[in-house]
Design an enzyme around this catalytic site. Sequence first.
Site, PDB file in Angstrom:
ATOM      1  N   HIS A 203      52.102  81.522  21.650  1.00 53.71           N
ATOM      2  CA  HIS A 203      52.077  83.124  21.910  1.00 53.71           C
ATOM      3  C   HIS A 203      51.263  83.353  23.307  1.00 53.71           C
ATOM      4  O   HIS A 203      51.463  84.524  23.939  1.00 53.71           O
ATOM      5  CB  HIS A 203      51.723  83.854  20.699  1.00 53.71           C
ATOM      6  CG  HIS A 203      52.904  83.809  19.859  1.00 53.71           C
ATOM      7  ND1 HIS A 203      53.116  82.889  18.875  1.00 53.71           N
ATOM      8  CD2 HIS A 203      53.999  84.849  19.616  1.00 53.71           C
ATOM      9  CE1 HIS A 203      53.984  83.045  18.129  1.00 53.71           C
ATOM     10  NE2 HIS A 203      54.999  84.151  18.918  1.00 53.71           N
ATOM     11  N   GLU A 450      64.720  81.818  12.547  1.00 53.92           N
ATOM     12  CA  GLU A 450      63.994  81.009  13.033  1.00 53.92           C
ATOM     13  C   GLU A 450      63.707  79.890  12.368  1.00 53.92           C
ATOM     14  O   GLU A 450      62.928  78.919  12.943  1.00 53.92           O
ATOM     15  CB  GLU A 450      62.530  81.920  12.996  1.00 53.92           C
ATOM     16  CG  GLU A 450      62.781  83.117  13.750  1.00 53.92           C
ATOM     17  CD  GLU A 450      61.448  83.830  13.950  1.00 53.92           C
ATOM     18  OE1 GLU A 450      60.804  83.641  14.852  1.00 53.92           O
ATOM     19  OE2 GLU A 450      60.914  84.622  13.081  1.00 53.92           O
ATOM     20  N   ASP A 474      60.439  79.410  17.479  1.00 48.72           N
ATOM     21  CA  ASP A 474      60.361  79.008  16.120  1.00 48.72           C
ATOM     22  C   ASP A 474      61.579  77.886  15.732  1.00 48.72           C
ATOM     23  O   ASP A 474      61.229  76.943  14.993  1.00 48.72           O
ATOM     24  CB  ASP A 474      60.012  79.881  15.158  1.00 48.72           C
ATOM     25  CG  ASP A 474      58.579  80.586  15.082  1.00 48.72           C
ATOM     26  OD1 ASP A 474      57.801  79.658  15.256  1.00 48.72           O
ATOM     27  OD2 ASP A 474      58.321  81.635  15.312  1.00 48.72           O
ATOM     28  N   CYS A 521      66.227  86.227  21.043  1.00 50.34           N
ATOM     29  CA  CYS A 521      65.020  86.809  21.690  1.00 50.34           C
ATOM     30  C   CYS A 521      63.848  85.702  21.844  1.00 50.34           C
ATOM     31  O   CYS A 521      62.869  86.017  22.287  1.00 50.34           O
ATOM     32  CB  CYS A 521      64.564  87.881  20.964  1.00 50.34           C
ATOM     33  SG  CYS A 521      64.104  87.229  19.137  1.00 50.34           S
TER      34      CYS A 521
HETATM   35  C1  PEP Z   1      60.579  82.855  18.350  1.00 54.64           C
HETATM   36  O1  PEP Z   1      60.096  82.558  17.386  1.00 54.64           O
HETATM   37  O2  PEP Z   1      61.564  82.693  19.126  1.00 54.64           O
HETATM   38  C2  PEP Z   1      60.284  84.525  18.557  1.00 54.64           C
HETATM   39  C3  PEP Z   1      61.055  85.314  19.319  1.00 54.64           C
HETATM   40  O3  PEP Z   1      59.170  84.950  17.729  1.00 54.64           O
HETATM   41  P1  PEP Z   1      57.824  84.479  18.137  1.00 54.64           P
HETATM   42  O4  PEP Z   1      57.900  83.653  19.704  1.00 54.64           O
HETATM   43  O5  PEP Z   1      57.083  85.944  18.538  1.00 54.64           O
HETATM   44  O6  PEP Z   1      57.399  83.658  17.060  1.00 54.64           O
HETATM   45 MG    MG Z   2      59.234  83.431  15.972  1.00 54.82          MG
END
Ligand code: PEP
Ligand code: MG
Length: 584
Positions: A203, A450, A474, A521
């Site tokens: 992140h 995910e 994920d 996403c």
């Molecule tokens: C993902 O896991 O691809 C996602 C968009 O959520 P995050 O990156 O916030 O875990």
């Molecule tokens: Mg995620």
Amino acid sequence: MSVAIHGQAVSRGVVIGRAVVLGANHLDVRHYLIEPDAVTDELLRLGRARDAVAQEINAVKAHVATLGAADAPTELAALLDVQLMMLEDQAMADGVRQWVIERRYNAEWALTAQLDAIGRQFDEMEDPYLRERKADVGQVVERLLAALKGESLSLEHVVKEHPQQDDTPLILVAHDLSPSDLLQFKQSVFSGFITDVGGKTSHTAIVARSLDIPAVVGARAASQLIQTDDRVVIDGDAGVVVVDPSDILCDEYSFKQRQGVLERERLGRLRNTPSTTLDGEAVQLLANIELPSDTEAAMAAGAVGVGLFRSEFLFMGRAKRNLPPLPSEDEQFEAYKEAVQGMAGMPVTIRTIDVGADKPLESNRGGQEKLNPALGLRAIRWSLAEPTMFLTQLRAILRAAAYGQVKVMFPMVAHLSEVRQALQLLEKAREQLLAQGQVFGDVKVGAMIEVPAAAVMAPLFLQHFDFLSIGTNDLIQYTLAIDRVDEDVAHLYDAMHPAVLRLIAQTLDAGRAVGKEVSICGEMAGDVGLTALLLGMGLRQFSMHPTQMLAVKQQVLRSDTRQLTPWAQEVLASDEPQAMLSDA
Ligand code: PEP
Ligand code: MG
């Protein structure tokens, strides 16, 4: 001699600048440049903090003197004397003053910069006793920082933009930065950053991408190899950091930097071009945001909505901003409403809180001590374990839905029981608002795919949801059992693994079969190297950071899905999909 350090490329572009190395314990310290006419005031702040700490230490000393040897060891009095001596040390005081006067660092930054400089001198001492005195200086600085905090300025003031003292960009170098630390740097003076740890889809890396400054993570010993004031180049495209580059190398990187600027200008012209393939397929490019104010960048990039609002950033880093541990319903409502209004009638997908793993909540630190936090109580699991908090968030989202198109999305669902509970709580939040006579709106409800179990169960989940969004960051982590934040296994984190591609394809097919939307996403959606493949696999909704959007749009405009669709089937059937990517 120049040294190259290799890490993970997380954020595009090149920057050549001066390093500012932060010790791990200095991350809470605010860094900004003061105005020239504020130097005297800043020195006065330092003076007042020094007097306050001297008073504090003397008071403790006086108290210690009244205690017997059993309650207060003699070493304690000696230690306090050492601290007083250090506090009054002229060389230390002059060093700090110099950072303020010559560099115009704010008082806190000057103190930690001087601590780093002195720390290096201590490290070089042969005498182990003297070497250990480094910790004493550290404690004195901590006391001074605490005293400065007592009269600290508001966050708004601190993050307010300050003019650079010269044109040299500053590059932040740290062992690690949490995503919320990084968010604090959003309006700061740094033009690039480097961390020792972290993977491409950690992140921290994701937030770095949203800052749109060159960054490299997982650069291992960078914070030890680089010293404050070193000249440093970050090549964010290649994931390389060059320390002390030669003039020739700097010229080459300056050229690359100028090319990057020209490329951005060129892409900027695509902002209002509809995102349609050569054969007329409409493709929605949506934005990923962390804060409501990010909608400005989303609009500027021509996004047609928000595909992922990572609402957990409202819950993180609150102690540093002197806020209560959790945002109230009203605070959340205002934030969601701001995002909804910022998108001017276009849809905003609010993902319910996804804390845990590399996004710890300050009030839930305990969870981070688990052996496998990424497999623990995170995302929807945490929300279901904290129904009061979850209901508060759901009510705030429903209220914001009265101001525009809102979609709500649950992260990391894997079990049907989680789906049922989340939907029941959403219904309960509606009933509570009705009972209170509050105004609220309709929402579309979706889930993130995910975990592999969810991808396999996509047809079942689609019976309960209006839409799905694939969180590839994920999904890759859990399919391949690779910790996305661990740089030691980053080379195995592979979006093109056949298993990952097949799970994505299966989920897209499941959506198509019932006529429901499935978007991506995760970071794959913003990777221009994958746009053609994802289009060929049938993806028509891509959600990414606004900074990536125009480059992806350019790929869409050049694509013909009539050719990409059969080719994508071959890639999916291949044992080595990566090798086929260049044939697109
Ligand atoms: C993902 O896991 O691809 C996602 C968009 O959520 P995050 O990156 O916030 O875990
Ligand atoms: Mg995620």
